[in-house]
Design a protein around this motif. Structure first.
Motif, mmCIF file in Angstrom:
data_model
loop_
_atom_site.group_PDB
_atom_site.id
_atom_site.type_symbol
_atom_site.label_atom_id
_atom_site.label_comp_id
_atom_site.label_asym_id
_atom_site.label_seq_id
_atom_site.Cartn_x
_atom_site.Cartn_y
_atom_site.Cartn_z
ATOM 1 N N HIS A 1940 -14.539 17.096 3.894
ATOM 2 C CA HIS A 1940 -13.267 16.542 4.135
ATOM 3 C C HIS A 1940 -12.384 16.409 2.856
ATOM 4 O O HIS A 1940 -13.309 16.226 1.753
ATOM 5 N N VAL A 1941 -11.127 15.972 2.994
ATOM 6 C CA VAL A 1941 -10.335 15.563 1.958
ATOM 7 C C VAL A 1941 -9.886 14.067 2.243
ATOM 8 O O VAL A 1941 -9.534 13.841 3.422
ATOM 9 N N VAL A 1942 -9.908 12.913 1.481
ATOM 10 C CA VAL A 1942 -9.460 11.622 1.893
ATOM 11 C C VAL A 1942 -8.157 11.498 0.918
ATOM 12 O O VAL A 1942 -8.151 11.736 -0.359
ATOM 13 N N SER A 1943 -7.275 10.930 1.552
ATOM 14 C CA SER A 1943 -6.118 10.549 0.632
ATOM 15 C C SER A 1943 -5.613 9.135 0.999
ATOM 16 O O SER A 1943 -5.667 8.993 2.120
ATOM 17 N N ALA A 1944 -5.263 8.597 0.071
ATOM 18 C CA ALA A 1944 -4.913 7.008 0.265
ATOM 19 C C ALA A 1944 -3.291 6.940 -0.087
ATOM 20 O O ALA A 1944 -2.960 7.700 -0.851
ATOM 21 N N GLY A 1945 -2.537 6.087 0.690
ATOM 22 C CA GLY A 1945 -1.179 6.046 0.492
ATOM 23 C C GLY A 1945 -0.800 4.849 -0.230
ATOM 24 O O GLY A 1945 -1.515 3.644 -0.144
ATOM 25 N N GLY A 1946 0.238 4.921 -0.698
ATOM 26 C CA GLY A 1946 0.974 3.675 -1.670
ATOM 27 C C GLY A 1946 1.717 2.817 -0.748
ATOM 28 O O GLY A 1946 1.372 1.708 -0.353
ATOM 29 N N ASP A 1947 2.939 3.330 -0.435
ATOM 30 C CA ASP A 1947 3.669 2.626 0.565
ATOM 31 C C ASP A 1947 3.251 2.347 1.970
ATOM 32 O O ASP A 1947 3.670 1.657 2.699
ATOM 33 N N ASP A 1948 2.489 3.305 2.399
ATOM 34 C CA ASP A 1948 1.991 3.230 3.792
ATOM 35 C C ASP A 1948 0.912 2.603 4.286
ATOM 36 O O ASP A 1948 0.336 2.408 5.359
ATOM 37 N N CYS A 1949 0.058 2.075 3.190
ATOM 38 C CA CYS A 1949 -1.241 1.395 3.254
ATOM 39 C C CYS A 1949 -2.213 2.331 4.261
ATOM 40 O O CYS A 1949 -2.785 1.472 4.926
#
Length: 1961
Positions: A1940-1949
């Motif tokens: 898997h790839v996990v991505s983390a969001g800035g504005d969207d938490c």
């Protein structure tokens, strides 16, 4: 003088030579009838090759440049150029317009295409955005529009095999469009490696998503989907201009002059090279091809049309030719034969046969030709050239006789003398040379008088004189052949001219408009025989005048067809034809001349239909033969309805003034008064400038209008009901055929028409958006479905409406003069007539346009002004009444006869079953039989006939009649004097209603003890009115002058009246006879008042700035008050009769002592204490609050105080009547406001007992009576608006969450900027440093080591080819509400985060996603109607409202299969913050974030916008439909609740009213069903607050939910959990009892943002991004969804061996997530914002870096802290364990990396650090052997350091040999390719290379996740992109095994988990 009228002959277009081949493509087709359709100039041509005949379509007003053929091949669509270009759809058989599409494009229409079934048409504009627009062409409605491309679009086509798909192509692009809802969304074609990016010129669509397109280099590009799959190279040797698909295959034509035929799979069949054929020539270029069966049509660049039969392909048949490039100027006619000669800049001279309509000879010259002439004997042809030479040819065989060059500049005109001996040659260097023909053209003379270039020449009949015109407009005469100038007037007068082609000279004065000095007429030619003159001008118009025409501004007939300049025009030798040639359009028009025509011939040459009137008799001169306008009509045409300030401007003005007035609002302001007033009766009827505005309703009531009120009068009870929806003067009224609905049109900047029900007096529909200034006429169609209206803008626009839907069907310009009436044809709903000043026009609808034809008068009558019109007993018959008293009878468009009906104008006309009734200025009502043969009966309106039951008195006999209506056995008559009369068939007349006549009304007085009042007006009458239930005028008296004021004496016996000439009189109040009169002043008497008590004194104020005081008993003037600097406006006495209070026009408030008039100064504090007998003053502290915030533009004109001194009523210039609480101290007091008067209210007075208020309207001449409703009397009846011009600050309350939400600003993706404060040059722009050791090409060095240590991922490395979104951890609760819903009976829930909609299964936790949004979703709602199951609407943020792909939009989609059903692009700039479905599920409501917070209603299935209106100037939080309604909805927001109704296309709103409850303050409303910011819940009925549930929650109530099923209501709020209270409560229907639920979240306060109820469960969404399910029975909580509360989520770490990962965020938590179980396993609260997190290589420890510079190491097993340390003051950006677990590296924003040795235990002492890092640290990676560390920093640089020494490593070669354990750096040559071209402002923020070492994922500031191959050193590497996050992806990681790839969001938490799809082996 004959020139006064237009000539009675006519021209008919017979033939057009030419075809538009230049700058156009694909414009030549076969119709179904095997005719050929094409266009030239501004004319559509249908040519029949069999009959050699042309038909013309002339509905365009400028050059046509595009053409499309309907699939059935009968209808044609053409588009033109111009400032307001339009598209016409027309029938090629009848050449009649079917539809007109306009008002969208600018500049021009470049391409057109019909779809497969021909229902829709797409057009492309020539504007800067090349707008693409899709039309429902039959209805003339635009369905969708989007910006097409930044550069020109050359072709567009519908995909005929897939619905709703289009393809467009043009300069360097091809785009594939899909149409969904109202959104057109493009995808750019991907050229890829298959072909070069280049300009695509034409295209054709085929099956299986294939598209064929022709390119500029001659290749054919074949597309599948959006990808280029192959090219057919060298299909043509140059650009392919045209491609045509037919049953058998495709035909292409190119610039190389070849036609190629291809089969259906694009295999070549054959090629035809036109250059090689007999007719061919070098440079032939094909612009258009059409293949049908065995015929091929070809259009060329040089204006030829060929027809090729496939079997004989080398013999193309030439069916049309014309001149080509360059301008066409030369024209000559043969003197004896029907031939015309033309010559052009294309260097060719051509001879045309006017009889055979064919080219008979052609010769090419060396130079461009500018003029031509044929000698008298027809043997020689002279041609003048552009280079100053001229050539003479023999006509017979085109051989050269002579070529002479005497001049340098162009020869513009040459002519042979009538005797054939001389040739005069005029040149641009201002000279005329004379040559002798017989002497082989020897030069014999020269004329040199001109100072400018020669434009025209004419010879005299005896060849002795020559006249010239030059460019300066001078006319000169010369004697021939010497060239001496002639100046003597006598000699000039005696000359007879052989021809007249000059534009200046006495005989042609009339061709120039009056008062104009232009020189835009290029050519004229006189026909002496027919006494007509033909002219050609720069505007494409050919005109016919009488000849000679001596007076400027003569009448003419005009003909259009040419596009721009008509350069030359000539009569043929026998005057049978006129030939005109167009400069730029290269075309030659041949017109047949039809001499003095008889009316019967006229029938077959009925005026041509055209949008620009082709044969109008317009001219600028006044018609002397039309009698003067009737005085009344003249008065009326001079009325302007313009306002300084329109009501529509008020909100803006208030906003502007508020800025200035911010300071004034500090004081606590009084509430509005408790009482209110209700309109009770109006005396008045608007007859002075309106006609036919009076009708009986179904039940026999009478409906009419006055001021801004629609009145329904019940004559049995003498009562009135009112329609008060208008806010300005109503100008017209029409009644529905069923007599139950009424339409009224008003004045306004964007005036509206209201259709309303006479029973309920409620609006059904409001139509606006197409008129300006006002609507002066309306009419319903016979079926009642349509409505026609006429505006009072300059072109008197006519609009046809479908009024129930509120849709505009068609629109057209009416006339430049006033239109009085519009009537719809009762038999054919598509036809109508308009009548007005010198105007009678017959219209028919064509799609979105109307086509008008002028009534043809012929010899029967004059062009008269029509005042009224009706249709007769068949659809052809129409009748109109004129201003001279005639009735005109029309059949079709022809006047058949006229009948004298009245003396003076016929103002009103009404059709009956068996006849007509008319009424005129002569005061007579006449009944006629059904053919106007005889008058059956007349009624004169006389005082003598008034019946005893009348409600008033007739002022004069035979008043002018303005309206007539029949019904209920009576004739209803409205007069100009404002009376409404009912005439019984037997004769007696009853007066029902009356008002003042024309002129302003100012004077008003109420009687001291009776319910009567007196008024005096500029109409020179004094009237007494009864205000008791009998409502009638009791007495009237005529005065010698108009009056402005009046007053009753205290005993009620005398009445004083002030007049406009400075005199005043006292009359007996009962008989109105004079008692005494005085005349002491010159100017208007403006106010008059008796002193109180005995009424001893009378004060008389005048505009002379004085007040005179008279002793009433002695009738003497006893004092004069001086000292005012301006005119006096109001005066009041005190109760003792000793003191006068005075207001002046300069806004002074003065005091005088009576009776002497001495001026007093009284401090303002004392003024309040004085007891005043009356108060009509508008100045002073006591009424400071009555002045509105926009005081600069409006005045308060009048006021009056009740006798109990509680309520002050005011009237102002904007027509508002307002009530204030007295005293109104402090600025901008609160008030109640009433609209009924239109413009200024001139006076207001309470009656003696305060039971009624009487108000006067100045310009609307109406007297309105209002009843005063005291507070006690008003038991919960609907109450009025309480308003104020300023919202005070103390209202409303405060809450941090609400404030935060209100102030949030949403960035859109495309505009997002760097999340990190980076400095320096981006990597892809940096100069590469040359590396030191460039290796030799064949190297013996050892092979380079791996860049990255591969962590045994199986034996074979498989690259990752795709990422699929599998899980999203997050929910947008922080600033959205009501966005969590149950679906499928509670099995699934639906919600959103970032830009994805999530369907989450409650039982399994699996998720599926809707990913079509391209930016953040802000709101979500579910359609509750059973027909639309699982239908969801979501609204997103966006950029400006330009309808492009980044515009805010609402998507409607199916939650189960994720299909998009409709996309609505909206005009809400910034974003959509609330959506709601209506009860039937068919309508959708959306609210915008734009400053006006627009509310829009959509029919979402069609994508049609029904209504749109500004909602509120502050943030609206929620708008929801009532659960049982499709028309009613409510919006709530900052200090606001509004109740809305949808009427047609209009939105009407009422503010919520709080006034009935004690102390209710307008609070910020947050949820519908209604919660407020203070935790109260308000319960409303209609729009009135009936109850407040106090403190329903302790904090704001954010969410409510109710269903129609059991009516229970759930509320959610912000609350601390306690024993009795919880943040969620369930209430009964009346909100009396409730049950509270606590959410077991462990938070200090719970803040609920969304609630929803399913089966026994309540679904709750919180601000903390949790979604919780609460059982209604057991109150058990089950948390379904978790997420970070606050972002950005900076830290992300994946477990080295298991499918776990950690995230660390600004909200101070670190959370552990399990991908397999799809849930959060644990969370740790750190108390500080966390920035980074990392696992140790074994996965047994976790290191966390904090924002405050501290870092912590936890043991995973126990979550105990193993050690912590703070060596830095600011944020830790990255933290890493070395691969051998020995070191810990900590990188911070202090530009440093610290090393710690973990083997030394938890003391964590720093062992060293890296120095000289130029900027803050972003990412760090250890090498595989733990000996090096690479660091990426904030100045776009990558640095490598040794571990643990911290030494900077600079040797490139050494760096290149390092193998890294991980790679997360965004810098470095290996990842140069991840930096995109478009990253000016935004950056790549994070990257991660897979464990296999061959794939790379990145995240960037735009919110995109991209997948690359690793390494990617080339710039701008290829990649795949994945959308879903909001702006700023902050971190990204592969999980172990690259699963898997996990991505983390800035504005969207939010955290997204993507599944990796590996390539198969």
């Amino acid at each position: 003088m004959a020139a006064r009228s237009a000539p009675s002959c006519h021209l008919r277009l017979e033939w057009v030579y030419g075809y538009r081949g230049h700058q156009c493509r694909n414009n030549l087709y076969y119709t179904a009838a095997k005719e050929i359709v094409y266009f030239v100039a501004g004319v559509g041509v249908v040519y029949s090759p069999r009959e050699h005949r042309q038909k013309f379509y002339r509905g365009h007003s400028d050059d046509i440049i595009s053409l499309a053929l309907h699939p059935e091949r009968v209808l044609v669509a053409t588009g033109q150029v111009g400032k307001e270009p339009y598209i016409c759809v027309w029938d090629s058989y009848t050449v009649q317009t079917v539809s007109v599409l306009k008002d969208v494009h600018t500049h021009g229409i470049a391409c057109l295409a019909f779809d497969l079934d021909g229902q829709r048409l797409v057009s492309v504009g020539l504007d800067s955005k090349n707008a693409v627009c899709v039309w429902d062409w039959k209805r003339g409605r635009m369905l969708s529009m989007a910006p097409g491309h930044t550069d020109r679009i050359f072709d567009i086509s519908w995909d005929l095999y897939q619905p709703n798909k289009l393809v467009s192509c043009g300069v360097k692009h091809i785009k594939f469009w899909s149409l969904c809802g109202n959104a057109l969304t493009p995808k750019r074609g991907v050229f890829g490696k298959t072909g070069d990016l280049q300009t695509i010129l034409c295209l054709a669509c085929a099956r299986d998503e294939l598209t064929y397109s022709g390119a500029l280099n001659g290749d054919i590009y074949v597309w599948k989907g959006i990808n280029l799959i192959r090219t057919i190279q060298g299909a043509h040797t140059a650009g392919i201009f045209s491609m045509n698909a037919c049953e058998e295959g495709f035909a292409t034509g190119g610039r190389d002059g070849c036609i190629r035929l291809w089969d259906l799979t694009f295999k070549p069949i054959t090629v035809i090279d036109l250059r090689e054929t007999d007719q061919g020539y070098k440079g032939l270029s094909v612009r258009s091809v059409c293949w049908r069966g065995d015929h091929i049509l070809v259009g060329t660049q040089d204006s030829e049309i060929f027809e090729i039969v496939v079997h004989e392909r080398n013999k193309p048949f030439l069916i049309m030719q014309g001149h080509c490039e360059g301008e066409l100027w030369a024209l000559a006619v043969h003197p004896t034969k029907p031939l015309a000669v033309t010559g052009s800049d294309d260097r060719s001279v051509r001879i045309w046969s006017l009889v055979d309509h064919a080219l008979i000879a052609r010769c090419n010259m060396e130079e461009p030709i500018r003029c031509a002439a044929v000698n008298v004997d027809g043997i020689h042809l002279a041609l003048g050239m552009k280079d100053g030479s001229f050539t003479v040819l023999r006509v017979r065989d085109m051989t050269e006789v002579v070529h002479i060059k005497d001049r340098k500049e162009a020869i513009h005109e040459l002519k042979y003398s009538p005797d054939g001996t001389y040739l005069a040659v005029g040149c641009n260097d201002s000279s005329v040379d004379i040559y002798g023909v017989a002497q082989r053209y020897k030069k014999v003379g020269e004329c040199a008088g001109s100072l400018s270039f020669i434009t025209h020449l004419d010879w005299s009949s005896d060849s002795r004189y020559l006249q010239t015109n030059d460019g300066s407009g001078r006319r000169l005469l010369y004697r021939m052949p010497g060239g001496k100038e002639v100046t003597s007037k006598e000699e000039i007068k005696a000359v007879h001219w052989a021809s007249w082609t000059c534009v200046s000279g006495l005989e042609v004065n009339g061709i120039w408009p009056k008062y104009s000095d232009t020189n835009d007429i290029n050519s004229v030619d006189g026909n002496y025989v027919g006494q007509v003159l033909v002219t050609a001008d720069d505007y494409g118009v050919v005109k016919l005048f009488r000849y000679p025409c001596l007076r400027k501004g003569a009448k003419f007939r005009k003909y259009i067809g040419h596009s721009a300049h008509v350069t030359n025009v000539r009569w043929s030798h026998d005057y049978q034809w006129v030939i005109s040639i167009g400069g730029a359009d290269h075309s030659i028009f041949q017109w047949k001349f039809i001499p003095e025509r008889k009316l019967k011939d006229a029938l077959h040459i009925a005026p041509q239909e055209s949008l620009a009137e082709s044969n109008s008799d317009e001219s600028d001169s006044d018609l002397s033969d039309v009698p003067e306008l009737d005085s009344e009509i003249e008065q009326e045409t001079q009325l302007t309805y313009h306002r300084q300030v329109y009501k529509e401007d008020l909100p803006q003005l208030k906003e502007q003034c508020k800025e200035k007035q911010k300071s004034a609002t500090s004081k606590r302001r009084e509430h509005a008064p408790g009482n209110s007033i209700r309109l009770h009766f109006i005396h008045g009827y608007r007859g002075y400038d309106c006609r036919s505005n009076l009708f009986y309703t179904q039940i026999g009531e009478i409906v009419y209008h006055v001021a801004a009120v629609g009145v329904i009068y019940n004559r049995q009870q003498n009562t009135q009901r009112f329609y008060l929806g208008h806010d300005d003067d109503i100008l017209c009224l029409a009644i529905h055929p069923l007599k139950d609905f009424v339409a009224t049109g008003q004045v306004g900047r964007d005036p509206s028409i209201h259709v309303w029900d006479t029973e309920t007096v409620k609006p059904l529909s409001i139509l606006k958006g197409y008129h300006q200034y006002g609507v002066c006429a309306v009419d319903f169609s016979a079926d009642g479905k349509r409505l026609a209206s006429v505006g009072i803008d300059d072109s008197h626009t006519i609009v046809l409406w479908d009024w129930k839907k509120g849709e505009k069907l068609s629109v057209a310009r009416g006339s430049k003069d006033k239109i009085f009436v519009v009537k719809m044809n009762p038999y054919v709903p598509d036809k109508l007539i308009t009548a007005g000043i010198k105007h009678m026009k017959f219209w028919r609808r064509a799609g979105g346009g109307l086509i008008g034809r002028k009534g043809y008068i012929g010899t029967l009558g004059k062009n008269d002004t029509m005042m009224c019109a009706v249709y007769g007993w068949t659809e052809e018959m129409a009748f109109s009444g004129t201003s001279t008293g005639d009735v005109c009878i029309w059949r079709d468009i022809f006047l058949v006869k006229t009948v004298k009906a009245h003396d003076g104008p016929v103002f009103s006309m009404h059709a009956l079953e068996k006849g007509f009734v008319t009424g005129g200025k002569d005061g007579v009502v006449a009944l006629w039989d059904d053919s106007f043969e005889r008058c059956l009966k007349t009624y004169a309106i006389k005082r003598a006939d008034l019946a005893p039951g009348s409600k008033g008195l007739l002022l004069e006999d035979n008043p002018s009649i303005r309206a007539i209506s029949l019904g209920h056995g009576h004739i209803l008559v409205g007069t100009k004097n404002g009376e409404i009369l009912e005439v019984d068939k037997s004769g007696p007349i009853t007066l029902l209603v009356q008002g003042h006549m024309e002129g302003e009304v100012w004077g008003l007085a109420t009687h001291p003890y009776l319910p009567i009042c007196a008024t005096v007006s500029d109409d020179k009458t004094l009237r007494i009115w009864d205000l008791s239930p009998s409502h009638c005028m009791l007495a009237v008296r005529k005065l010698k002058k108009g009056g402005r004021c009046c007053c009753f004496s205290p005993d009620g016996k005398a009445l004083a009246v002030g007049l406009n000439d400075g005199s005043f009189l006292m009359a007996n109040a009962d008989t109105l006879e004079d008692l005494v009169s005085f005349h002491h002043r010159k100017d208007i008497i403006s106010d008059i008042q008796f002193s109180p008590g005995s009424g001893k004194y009378l004060a008389v104020a005048s505009h002379d700035n004085f007040i005179d005081i008279y002793n009433v008993v002695s009738s003497k003037r006893v004092g004069i008050c001086k000292g005012a600097t301006s005119y006096i406006t109001h005066i009041d006495w005190d109760t003792r009769g000793k003191l006068l209070q005075v207001n002046t026009g300069a806004k002074e408030q003065l005091f005088f002592e009576a009776p002497r008039g001495k001026k007093q100064t009284i401090p303002s504090v004392e003024v309040e204490k004085i007891s005043w007998a009356s108060w009509t003053s508008v100045l002073g502290l006591c009424c400071e609050g009555i002045w509105p915030i926009i005081g600069e533009v409006t005045d308060v004109t009048a006021s009056c105080l009740t006798s109990d001194k509680m309520v002050l009523a005011t009237g102002d210039d904007l027509g508002f009547v307002k009530l204030f609480r007295y005293p109104a101290k402090g600025k901008f007091a609160k008030f109640k406001k009433y609209v009924a008067h239109s413009t200024h209210v001139t006076n207001v007075r309470w009656t003696y007992d305060d039971s009624m208020l009487v108000t006067l309207g100045g310009a609307d001449m109406s007297l309105m009576v209002w009843t005063n409703e005291m507070e006690s009397y008003r038991e919960k009846k609907s109450c009025d608006s309480e308003e104020s011009d300023i919202d005070s600050e103390e209202d409303g309350g405060y809450d941090s969450d609400v404030t935060r939400e209100n102030e949030i600003s949403y960035t859109i993706r495309a505009l997002s900027t760097n999340i990190r404060p980076m400095l320096g040059v981006k990597p892809h722009l940096q100069q590469k440093e040359p590396s030191v050791d460039e290796r030799p090409p064949v190297s013996r060095a050892p092979p380079q080591p791996e860049k990255l240590q591969s962590n045994n991922v199986g034996k074979k490395k498989r690259p990752i080819e795709d990422l699929v979104l599998e899980l999203a951890f997050g929910y947008r609760g922080r600033d959205c509400r009501n966005n969590v819903h149950y679906l499928n009976d509670g099995d699934d829930i639906i919600y959103h985060t970032a830009s994805v909609g999530i369907l989450h299964n409650v039982a399994t936790g699996t998720q599926s996603f809707y990913q079509e949004h391209n930016d953040d979703i802000l709101c979500l709602t579910v359609n509750q109607h059973p027909k639309f199951i699982n239908i969801v609407a979501t609204g997103q943020v966006g950029d400006s409202a330009d309808m492009s792909a980044t515009a805010p939009s609402v998507h409607i989609w199916d939650a189960v299969n994720k299909q998009t059903l409709s996309i609505l692009r909206c005009s809400h700039s910034k974003g959509v913050c609330s959506v709601s479905f209506s009860a039937t599920g068919k309508l959708l409501l959306s609210v915008g974030l734009d400053p006006e917070h627009t509310i829009t209603i959509w029919r979402w299935q069609e994508g049609a916008r029904i209504a749109c209106r500004a909602g509120h100037n502050q943030r609206i939080f929620v708008a929801e439909f009532r659960p049982d309604s499709d028309t009613q909805f409510v919006s709530v927001g900052i200090k606001h609740v509004k109740f809305w109704t949808l009427a047609g296309r209009a939105l009407l709103s009422k503010k919520g009213l709080l006034s009935t409850l004690e102390d209710a303050r307008m609070q910020t409303m947050l949820a519908v069903a209604f919660g407020t910011i203070s935790g109260d819940v308000c319960v409303w009925k209609d729009h009135i607050l009936c109850r407040v549930v106090a403190r329903a929650h302790n904090g704001p109530v954010f969410a409510m939910y109710t269903t129609l099923r059991d009516g229970l209501i759930v509320t959610g709020g912000k609350e601390r959990p306690s024993k009795e209270g919880g943040a969620v409560k369930l209430w009964d229907q009346e909100l009396r009892r409730c049950r509270a639920f606590r959410l077991e979240t462990g938070q200090v306060t719970d803040c609920v943002r969304s609630v929803c109820r399913g089966k026994g469960k309540i679904l709750v969404g919180t601000k903390n991004a949790e979604i919780i399910e609460v059982g209604e029975k057991n109150a058990a909580c089950n948390i379904l969804v978790n997420g970070h509360v606050d972002g950005p989520i900076w830290g992300l770490a994946t477990h080295p061996s298991r499918d776990f990962f950690l995230s660390a965020a600004e909200d101070g938590t670190v959370r552990l997530w399990d991908i397999a179980d799809k849930k959060m396993l644990n969370k740790v609260n750190l108390g500080h914002a966390a920035r980074t997190v990392c696992y140790s290589p074994e996965g047994d420890m976790v290191a966390i870096g904090m924002k405050n510079g501290e870092f912590i190491i936890l043991l995973v097993s126990s979550l105990k802290i193993w050690g912590k340390k703070r060596d830095r003051r600011c944020a830790i950006h990255d933290i890493r364990f070395s691969p051998d677990s020995r070191y810990l590296a900590v990188g911070s924003s202090e530009n440093s990396v610290d090393f710690y040795d973990l083997t030394l235990g938890p003391t964590l002492n720093r062992i060293s650090y890296c120095k000289d890092i130029p900027s803050f640290v972003i990412q760090m990676d250890f090498s595989a052997d733990s000996r090096h560390l690479q660091v990426s920093s904030g100045c776009y640089k990558r640095h490598v350091y040794e571990v643990p020494s911290g030494k900077h490593l600079v040797d490139h070669a050494a760096i290149d040999r390092i193998t890294w354990a991980t790679w997360t750096s965004i810098m470095g040559d290996e990842v140069m390719g991840i930096w995109s071209r478009h990253a000016e402002k935004a950056d790549v923020t994070c990257a991660c290379v897979s464990h296999s070492g061959i794939s790379l994922v990145t995240g960037d500031d735009f919110g995109m996740v991209k997948l690359y191959d690793f390494p990617c050193p080339e710039k701008f590497a290829k990649h795949k992109r994945f959308l879903g996050h909001s702006p700023h992806v902050t971190n990204i990681r592969f999980t172990s095994g690259d699963r898997h790839v996990v991505s983390a969001g800035g504005d969207d938490c939010s955290l997204f988990v993507w599944k990796c799809v590996h390539m198969p082996h």
